[in-house]
Design a protein around this motif. Structure first.
Motif, PDB file in Angstrom:
ATOM      1  N   ILE A   1       4.154  -1.001  -1.509  1.00 19.82           N
ATOM      2  CA  ILE A   1       5.543  -1.450  -1.386  1.00 19.82           C
ATOM      3  C   ILE A   1       6.038  -1.344   0.056  1.00 19.82           C
ATOM      4  O   ILE A   1       6.715  -2.240   0.570  1.00 19.82           O
ATOM      5  N   THR A   2       5.716  -0.241   0.717  1.00 17.22           N
ATOM      6  CA  THR A   2       6.245  -0.016   2.071  1.00 17.22           C
ATOM      7  C   THR A   2       5.386  -0.638   3.162  1.00 17.22           C
ATOM      8  O   THR A   2       5.761  -0.584   4.333  1.00 17.22           O
ATOM      9  N   LEU A   3       4.236  -1.207   2.778  1.00 15.23           N
ATOM     10  CA  LEU A   3       3.304  -1.704   3.780  1.00 15.23           C
ATOM     11  C   LEU A   3       3.901  -2.760   4.712  1.00 15.23           C
ATOM     12  O   LEU A   3       3.712  -2.683   5.934  1.00 15.23           O
ATOM     13  N   PRO A   4       4.612  -3.774   4.218  1.00 14.03           N
ATOM     14  CA  PRO A   4       5.119  -4.794   5.143  1.00 14.03           C
ATOM     15  C   PRO A   4       5.978  -4.218   6.263  1.00 14.03           C
ATOM     16  O   PRO A   4       5.824  -4.592   7.427  1.00 14.03           O
ATOM     17  N   HIS A   5       6.884  -3.292   5.943  1.00  9.40           N
ATOM     18  CA  HIS A   5       7.722  -2.693   6.982  1.00  9.40           C
ATOM     19  C   HIS A   5       6.901  -1.792   7.893  1.00  9.40           C
ATOM     20  O   HIS A   5       7.065  -1.820   9.120  1.00  9.40           O
ATOM     21  N   ALA A   6       6.011  -0.989   7.317  1.00 11.28           N
ATOM     22  CA  ALA A   6       5.195  -0.074   8.114  1.00 11.28           C
ATOM     23  C   ALA A   6       4.290  -0.848   9.070  1.00 11.28           C
ATOM     24  O   ALA A   6       4.106  -0.451  10.233  1.00 11.28           O
ATOM     25  N   LEU A   7       3.707  -1.942   8.595  1.00 13.67           N
ATOM     26  CA  LEU A   7       2.835  -2.759   9.431  1.00 13.67           C
ATOM     27  C   LEU A   7       3.613  -3.319  10.614  1.00 13.67           C
ATOM     28  O   LEU A   7       3.154  -3.268  11.766  1.00 13.67           O
ATOM     29  N   TYR A   8       4.813  -3.837  10.334  1.00 15.22           N
ATOM     30  CA  TYR A   8       5.673  -4.371  11.389  1.00 15.22           C
ATOM     31  C   TYR A   8       6.065  -3.280  12.386  1.00 15.22           C
ATOM     32  O   TYR A   8       6.030  -3.493  13.601  1.00 15.22           O
ATOM     33  N   GLU A   9       6.408  -2.113  11.867  1.00 11.08           N
ATOM     34  CA  GLU A   9       6.844  -1.020  12.737  1.00 11.08           C
ATOM     35  C   GLU A   9       5.737  -0.587  13.686  1.00 11.08           C
ATOM     36  O   GLU A   9       6.003  -0.142  14.806  1.00 11.08           O
ATOM     37  N   GLN A  10       4.488  -0.731  13.268  1.00 12.67           N
ATOM     38  CA  GLN A  10       3.363  -0.340  14.109  1.00 12.67           C
ATOM     39  C   GLN A  10       2.826  -1.489  14.953  1.00 12.67           C
ATOM     40  O   GLN A  10       1.775  -1.376  15.574  1.00 12.67           O
ATOM     41  N   GLY A  11       3.565  -2.587  14.987  1.00 12.80           N
ATOM     42  CA  GLY A  11       3.239  -3.670  15.907  1.00 12.80           C
ATOM     43  C   GLY A  11       2.241  -4.684  15.400  1.00 12.80           C
ATOM     44  O   GLY A  11       1.648  -5.417  16.196  1.00 12.80           O
ATOM     45  N   HIS A  12       2.061  -4.760  14.083  1.00 15.89           N
ATOM     46  CA  HIS A  12       1.123  -5.719  13.503  1.00 15.89           C
ATOM     47  C   HIS A  12       1.872  -6.727  12.633  1.00 15.89           C
ATOM     48  O   HIS A  12       3.004  -6.490  12.220  1.00 15.89           O
ATOM     49  N   SER A  13       1.208  -7.848  12.357  1.00 15.70           N
ATOM     50  CA  SER A  13       1.784  -8.855  11.457  1.00 15.70           C
ATOM     51  C   SER A  13       0.709  -9.321  10.487  1.00 15.70           C
ATOM     52  O   SER A  13      -0.492  -9.161  10.725  1.00 15.70           O
ATOM     53  N   PHE A  14       1.138  -9.914   9.385  1.00 16.70           N
ATOM     54  CA  PHE A  14       0.202 -10.334   8.353  1.00 16.70           C
ATOM     55  C   PHE A  14      -0.831 -11.325   8.867  1.00 16.70           C
ATOM     56  O   PHE A  14      -1.985 -11.306   8.439  1.00 16.70           O
ATOM     57  N   ASP A  15      -0.446 -12.215   9.777  1.00 13.42           N
ATOM     58  CA  ASP A  15      -1.378 -13.237  10.223  1.00 13.42           C
ATOM     59  C   ASP A  15      -2.496 -12.676  11.096  1.00 13.42           C
ATOM     60  O   ASP A  15      -3.491 -13.362  11.353  1.00 13.42           O
ATOM     61  N   GLN A  16      -2.374 -11.418  11.530  1.00 10.32           N
ATOM     62  CA  GLN A  16      -3.450 -10.783  12.296  1.00 10.32           C
ATOM     63  C   GLN A  16      -4.540 -10.224  11.393  1.00 10.32           C
ATOM     64  O   GLN A  16      -5.604  -9.841  11.871  1.00 10.32           O
ATOM     65  N   LEU A  17      -4.284 -10.184  10.091  1.00 11.41           N
ATOM     66  CA  LEU A  17      -5.239  -9.614   9.156  1.00 11.41           C
ATOM     67  C   LEU A  17      -6.261 -10.660   8.720  1.00 11.41           C
ATOM     68  O   LEU A  17      -5.923 -11.814   8.484  1.00 11.41           O
ATOM     69  N   ASP A  18      -7.500 -10.217   8.597  1.00 10.24           N
ATOM     70  CA  ASP A  18      -8.557 -11.092   8.082  1.00 10.24           C
ATOM     71  C   ASP A  18      -8.726 -10.946   6.579  1.00 10.24           C
ATOM     72  O   ASP A  18      -9.469 -11.708   5.963  1.00 10.24           O
ATOM     73  N   GLY A  19      -8.048  -9.994   5.991  1.00 10.25           N
ATOM     74  CA  GLY A  19      -8.108  -9.821   4.553  1.00 10.25           C
ATOM     75  C   GLY A  19      -7.569  -8.472   4.140  1.00 10.25           C
ATOM     76  O   GLY A  19      -7.319  -7.597   4.972  1.00 10.25           O
ATOM     77  N   VAL A  20      -7.382  -8.320   2.835  1.00 12.16           N
ATOM     78  CA  VAL A  20      -6.935  -7.055   2.275  1.00 12.16           C
ATOM     79  C   VAL A  20      -7.894  -6.661   1.160  1.00 12.16           C
ATOM     80  O   VAL A  20      -8.330  -7.507   0.371  1.00 12.16           O
ATOM     81  N   LEU A  21      -8.248  -5.385   1.123  1.00  9.29           N
ATOM     82  CA  LEU A  21      -9.130  -4.831   0.114  1.00  9.29           C
ATOM     83  C   LEU A  21      -8.315  -3.919  -0.794  1.00  9.29           C
ATOM     84  O   LEU A  21      -7.657  -2.989  -0.310  1.00  9.29           O
ATOM     85  N   ILE A  22      -8.352  -4.179  -2.083  1.00  8.15           N
ATOM     86  CA  ILE A  22      -7.529  -3.435  -3.040  1.00  8.15           C
ATOM     87  C   ILE A  22      -8.383  -2.398  -3.778  1.00  8.15           C
ATOM     88  O   ILE A  22      -9.463  -2.718  -4.284  1.00  8.15           O
ATOM     89  N   SER A  23      -7.863  -1.170  -3.862  1.00  2.57           N
ATOM     90  CA  SER A  23      -8.596  -0.104  -4.541  1.00  2.57           C
ATOM     91  C   SER A  23      -8.256  -0.036  -6.027  1.00  2.57           C
ATOM     92  O   SER A  23      -9.146   0.172  -6.857  1.00  2.57           O
ATOM     93  N   HIS A  24      -6.977  -0.189  -6.363  1.00  5.79           N
ATOM     94  CA  HIS A  24      -6.566  -0.128  -7.761  1.00  5.79           C
ATOM     95  C   HIS A  24      -5.144  -0.654  -7.880  1.00  5.79           C
ATOM     96  O   HIS A  24      -4.473  -0.943  -6.873  1.00  5.79           O
ATOM     97  N   ILE A  25      -4.677  -0.794  -9.114  1.00  7.26           N
ATOM     98  CA  ILE A  25      -3.416  -1.485  -9.352  1.00  7.26           C
ATOM     99  C   ILE A  25      -2.304  -0.490  -9.661  1.00  7.26           C
ATOM    100  O   ILE A  25      -2.006  -0.190 -10.819  1.00  7.26           O
ATOM    101  N   HIS A  26      -1.712   0.043  -8.616  1.00  3.96           N
ATOM    102  CA  HIS A  26      -0.466   0.796  -8.681  1.00  3.96           C
ATOM    103  C   HIS A  26       0.424   0.280  -7.563  1.00  3.96           C
ATOM    104  O   HIS A  26      -0.064  -0.192  -6.529  1.00  3.96           O
ATOM    105  N   SER A  27       1.729   0.369  -7.726  1.00  8.40           N
ATOM    106  CA  SER A  27       2.652  -0.299  -6.803  1.00  8.40           C
ATOM    107  C   SER A  27       2.539   0.211  -5.373  1.00  8.40           C
ATOM    108  O   SER A  27       2.779  -0.550  -4.429  1.00  8.40           O
ATOM    109  N   ASP A  28       2.176   1.492  -5.186  1.00 14.39           N
ATOM    110  CA  ASP A  28       2.037   1.983  -3.818  1.00 14.39           C
ATOM    111  C   ASP A  28       0.744   1.495  -3.173  1.00 14.39           C
ATOM    112  O   ASP A  28       0.477   1.795  -2.006  1.00 14.39           O
ATOM    113  N   HIS A  29      -0.041   0.705  -3.927  1.00 17.49           N
ATOM    114  CA  HIS A  29      -1.268   0.123  -3.391  1.00 17.49           C
ATOM    115  C   HIS A  29      -1.278  -1.405  -3.451  1.00 17.49           C
ATOM    116  O   HIS A  29      -2.051  -2.036  -2.728  1.00 17.49           O
TER     117      HIS A  29
END
Length: 241
Positions: A36-64
């Motif tokens: 849930i907090t990833l979009p803001h945290a990523l932005y705060e640390q100077g990154h954006s979604f378009d810089q990512l080559d992919g996302v790897l998911i460990s399991h299905i809970h909202s904090d992930h």
């Protein structure tokens, strides 16, 4: 390989972002989980979604996975491309049906494949995501009857999902050559679906020396100096593996 924890907090933390990581190998950028907090945290640390080559998911809970809807929408409508989703084959349908479908479906966009380039992964199988970046999913116990997967990177770095205490697995990983373990840590006992600090402190020294603690609560400051030989991972600080 460089790992930066975009967040180190558990699902209820307010002083720390959700436990999500950025793995960088050469020019390849892999996000591990998207809470849930990833979009803001990523932005705060100077990154954006378009810089990512992919996302790897460990399991299905909202904090992930709670940030995946925004990730998909931004990639599609702002950056005009699909996001790449690396995910265990057993999680593809439940992720879509129970987490994403209600928010993402619109018009002719009616399936997970309309929003993501989905790469299903089989557990206990080596995959090369990029040069010098290999992963293997290892199924670990979290919630009964819900699949959850920890990740082995390059046969030497183990990144736990949320998992219950499994000292036999940790011992075997180290015997097989793992040098560093990032392990989720519930600070207070008992731990019903997480490994507790008390349990980790029961491990022998040779294992504790390889463990770094993440996915902790906001009271982590009270435990400085009380984690045995295990270090506490700080969010936002890169570490080379």
């Amino acid at each position: 390989m460089i790992i930066t924890m975009i967040g180190t907090g558990n699902a209820f933390a307010k002083l720390h972002y959700n436990n999500n990581a950025l793995i960088q190998q050469h020019s390849f950028n892999l996000l591990v989980d998207c809470g849930i907090t990833l979009p803001h945290a990523l932005y705060e640390q100077g990154h954006s979604f378009d810089q990512l080559d992919g996302v790897l998911i460990s399991h299905i809970h909202s904090d992930h996975v709670g940030g995946l809807e925004l990730y998909a929408f931004q990639m599609m409508f702002k950056y005009k491309k699909k996001a790449t989703l690396y995910i265990a084959e057993s999680l593809v349908e439940p992720l879509w049906e129970t987490c994403l479908k209600g928010g993402l479906v619109q018009g002719d966009l009616i399936s997970i494949d309309d929003f993501f380039h989905v790469v299903p992964l089989a557990p206990n199988t080596n995959y090369e995501l990029a040069p010098d970046l290999n992963i293997k999913l290892i199924q670990t116990q979290h919630i009964p009857n819900k699949d959850s997967y920890s990740i082995l990177f390059n046969d030497r770095f183990f990144y736990s999902a949320d998992m219950t205490f499994n000292p036999q697995l940790l011992e075997q990983l180290v015997k097989d050559g793992v040098q560093t373990i990032y392990h989720d840590c519930q600070l207070e006992s008992p731990g019903l679906v997480h490994t507790t600090l008390e349990e980790l402190l029961s491990l022998p020294d040779h294992l504790q020396q390889k463990i770094k603690l993440m996915h902790y609560g906001d009271t982590i400051g009270d435990y400085i100096g009380k984690t045995g030989l295990m270090e506490i991972v700080q969010q936002g600080l890169p570490s080379t593996m």
